[in-house]
Design an enzyme around this catalytic site. Structure first.
Site, PDB file in Angstrom:
ATOM      1  N   LYS A  35      80.633 183.194  66.071  1.00 18.65           N
ATOM      2  CA  LYS A  35      80.246 184.204  67.050  1.00 18.65           C
ATOM      3  C   LYS A  35      78.716 184.279  67.143  1.00 18.65           C
ATOM      4  O   LYS A  35      78.002 183.644  66.369  1.00 18.65           O
ATOM      5  CB  LYS A  35      80.816 185.572  66.650  1.00 18.65           C
ATOM      6  CG  LYS A  35      80.326 186.064  65.293  1.00 18.65           C
ATOM      7  CD  LYS A  35      80.976 187.359  64.885  1.00 18.65           C
ATOM      8  CE  LYS A  35      80.448 187.796  63.516  1.00 18.65           C
ATOM      9  NZ  LYS A  35      80.997 189.098  63.094  1.00 18.65           N
ATOM     10  N   TYR A 264      46.508 194.036  64.769  1.00 13.00           N
ATOM     11  CA  TYR A 264      46.689 195.336  65.403  1.00 13.00           C
ATOM     12  C   TYR A 264      46.648 196.470  64.383  1.00 13.00           C
ATOM     13  O   TYR A 264      47.209 196.368  63.293  1.00 13.00           O
ATOM     14  CB  TYR A 264      48.016 195.387  66.161  1.00 13.00           C
ATOM     15  CG  TYR A 264      48.031 194.594  67.445  1.00 13.00           C
ATOM     16  CD1 TYR A 264      47.178 194.926  68.500  1.00 13.00           C
ATOM     17  CD2 TYR A 264      48.895 193.521  67.609  1.00 13.00           C
ATOM     18  CE1 TYR A 264      47.193 194.203  69.686  1.00 13.00           C
ATOM     19  CE2 TYR A 264      48.918 192.790  68.798  1.00 13.00           C
ATOM     20  CZ  TYR A 264      48.057 193.137  69.826  1.00 13.00           C
ATOM     21  OH  TYR A 264      48.071 192.425  70.991  1.00 13.00           O
TER      22      TYR A 264
END
Length: 370
Positions: A35, A264
């Protein structure tokens, strides 16, 4: 030259890992779980490598349909079953098996007595996961209702799912096994309970007398991709080989003075003068944004620490131990010498998240199955 970001997929490792499943569970059929696009590896690609598996498991109807349309003939089970008539008709058309876990599914089956074909079903018992499935008397009632459904292939197969099998000290798994065995001991049909953790860690899931067996089918998922289902372990501890490795390259090398911050929000500050490497990889490629500073990155095969925040397209590493590193030098984010399980710990997540998170802009390079 190494591409800006690529994954290398070793399809021979997929076959090796399937052989390891057979070694752990020699008397069981194998329902390979592919899956979520084969856990990020490519569903059809993985299915091809797993040609010796007895069957496949997917989460949703459309995944099973795509496998059939691609020409795969093995038994395919849809773990979420169906939620409407259209999905049921797709299951019948493409000869997909369905997990039955709600009264609504049974009502839909009862209303489709005139549909063509018969549906192979796995009736799901909720033994403690408290997600999908029937409990207690409701399980028995659902079984009796399915016996009377014209569209249901007999005998009815029986399935449940572990909640805590990755914790070998948690007695809940033992209780789930006993509850399931006791509930289905008098029913015909095949049984399935064992996921990767069950296959490796709970031998009584795999073996037992004909009247006290918990798994005719095992359902390996994570271990097929070379990863450990147990915290603090890697796939190598269980004879598994990693299938996916993630690679990039240095795109810049620069010197940053002591006291300067990197990235950042200035979350990382240079304590000393730092030789900084910038790597072309980020959360836009699937490298987890919350991976902590200090996480190892292989630059020219040598471990170097991640510094600063992961951004969309780039990460930065401390190259003080590699003063000669240059743009274009190869980088491995996980792979040989750097298990994905280790990076998952630095990201405070699980290997599934990393493997499934690779994005479409990352180049895929296949190897093996020649």
């Amino acid at each position: 030259m190494t591409p800006a970001a690529c994954v290398r997929l070793d399809l021979d490792a997929v076959r090796h890992n399937l052989a390891q499943v057979k070694r752990y569970a020699p008397d069981n059929k194998i329902m390979a779980v592919i899956k979520a696009n084969g856990y990020g590896h490519g569903m059809a690609r993985v299915a091809t490598a797993l040609d010796l598996a007895d069957g496949f498991a997917v989460a949703r109807v459309d995944e099973g349909v795509r496998l059939r349309q691609a020409g795969f003939k093995q038994a395919i089970t849809v773990l979420q079953g169906f939620v409407c008539v259209d999905e049921l008709l797709q299951l019948l058309k493409y000869q997909l098996a369905a997990v039955i876990h709600t009264p609504q599914q049974i009502a839909i089956l009862q209303q489709q007595a005139d549909a063509d074909g018969k549906l192979a079903v796995w009736l799901k018992m909720d033994t403690g996961m408290n997600r999908l499935g029937f409990k207690g008397a409701d399980f028995n009632a659902a079984y009796q209702q399915l016996l009377g459904c014209a569209r249901v292939e007999q005998p009815i197969n029986l399935i449940t799912h572990f909640a805590n099998a990755d914790d070998l000290l948690d007695d809940k798994t033992r209780r789930q096994i006993d509850l399931f065995n006791d509930a289905v001991k008098d029913y015909p049909g095949q049984r399935s309970i064992a996921n990767s953790a069950g296959i490796i860690g709970w031998p009584n899931v795999r073996f037992g007398s004909a009247q006290d067996r918990a798994s005719d089918w095992v359902r390996p998922g994570l271990m097929l991709y070379g990863c450990s289902p147990f915290a603090g372990k890697t796939g190598a501890d269980f004879g598994l080989q990693p299938v996916m490795s993630l690679h990039s390259r240095l795109i810049a090398v620069k010197d940053v003075a002591a006291g300067e911050t990197v990235g950042y929000s200035g979350t990382w500050q240079c304590k000393t003068a730092t030789r900084l490497g910038v790597i072309s990889i980020g959360y836009g490629d699937g490298y987890h944004r919350h991976t902590k500073s200090g996480a190892p990155v292989l630059v020219n095969g040598q471990r170097e620490p991640l510094i600063g925040r992961v951004s969309m397209d780039m990460i930065t590493v401390d190259l003080n131990q590699q003063p000669d590193a240059q743009p274009g030098d190869p980088v491995t984010l996980w792979g040989e010498g750097l298990p994905v399980e280790e990076i998952a710990r630095y990201a405070e997540t699980i290997p599934y998240t990393l493997l499934c998170g690779i994005t479409q802009r990352v180049q895929v390079i296949e190897q093996g199955l020649d």
